[in-house]
Design a protein around this motif. Structure first.
Motif, mmCIF file in Angstrom:
data_model
loop_
_atom_site.group_PDB
_atom_site.id
_atom_site.type_symbol
_atom_site.label_atom_id
_atom_site.label_comp_id
_atom_site.label_asym_id
_atom_site.label_seq_id
_atom_site.Cartn_x
_atom_site.Cartn_y
_atom_site.Cartn_z
ATOM 1 N N LYS A 1 1.097 -1.382 -0.156
ATOM 2 C CA LYS A 1 0.416 0.538 0.123
ATOM 3 C C LYS A 1 0.855 1.424 0.396
ATOM 4 O O LYS A 1 0.574 2.431 -0.796
ATOM 5 C CB LYS A 1 -1.134 -0.043 1.246
ATOM 6 N N ARG A 2 2.043 1.074 0.645
ATOM 7 C CA ARG A 2 2.850 2.426 0.402
ATOM 8 C C ARG A 2 3.640 2.923 -0.262
ATOM 9 O O ARG A 2 3.411 3.765 -0.772
ATOM 10 C CB ARG A 2 3.589 1.869 1.727
ATOM 11 N N LEU A 3 4.254 1.824 -1.439
ATOM 12 C CA LEU A 3 4.554 2.305 -2.833
ATOM 13 C C LEU A 3 3.344 2.738 -3.595
ATOM 14 O O LEU A 3 3.384 3.624 -4.705
ATOM 15 C CB LEU A 3 4.440 0.102 -3.706
ATOM 16 N N LEU A 4 1.758 1.914 -3.512
ATOM 17 C CA LEU A 4 1.023 2.588 -4.131
ATOM 18 C C LEU A 4 0.668 3.798 -3.803
ATOM 19 O O LEU A 4 0.294 4.797 -5.110
ATOM 20 C CB LEU A 4 -0.333 1.444 -3.936
ATOM 21 N N ASP A 5 0.539 4.422 -2.780
ATOM 22 C CA ASP A 5 0.139 5.538 -2.162
ATOM 23 C C ASP A 5 1.642 6.466 -2.657
ATOM 24 O O ASP A 5 1.067 7.635 -3.199
ATOM 25 C CB ASP A 5 0.435 5.251 -0.855
#
Length: 87
Positions: A21-25
């Motif tokens: 999720k951090r990468l997508l964010d």
């Protein structure tokens, strides 16, 4: 170009889920998150979409199975993730 449909199946306290999720964010991508911690219909849906799924996260982009956090990170390292995300 329309935004990609990004879906991620997660569980609470999952470090790999947070990493994905951090990468997508960081990429500014909107996604739908389905918490399957307690099972339920979304867990069954995930298994229908990817019968081989044994871990979370399970990530789909435009209904294509990407896999887990490591798979997402590998696509990013290879320079292929941005194209999938329309960036």
């Amino acid at each position: 170009m329309s935004a990609p449909k990004v879906e991620i199946y997660t569980k609470m306290y999952c470090g790999y889920c947070h990493r994905a999720k951090r990468l997508l964010d960081q990429k500014g991508v909107e996604y739908s998150e389905y918490d399957i911690t307690l099972g339920g219909p979304k867990r069954e849906e995930m298994l229908e979409r990817n019968p081989d799924a044994r871990t979370v996260p399970q990530i789909f982009i435009n209904d294509q199975i990407i896999g887990g956090s490591d798979d997402l990170a590998a696509l990013d390292r290879e320079g292929k993730l941005d194209a999938l995300l329309g960036l």
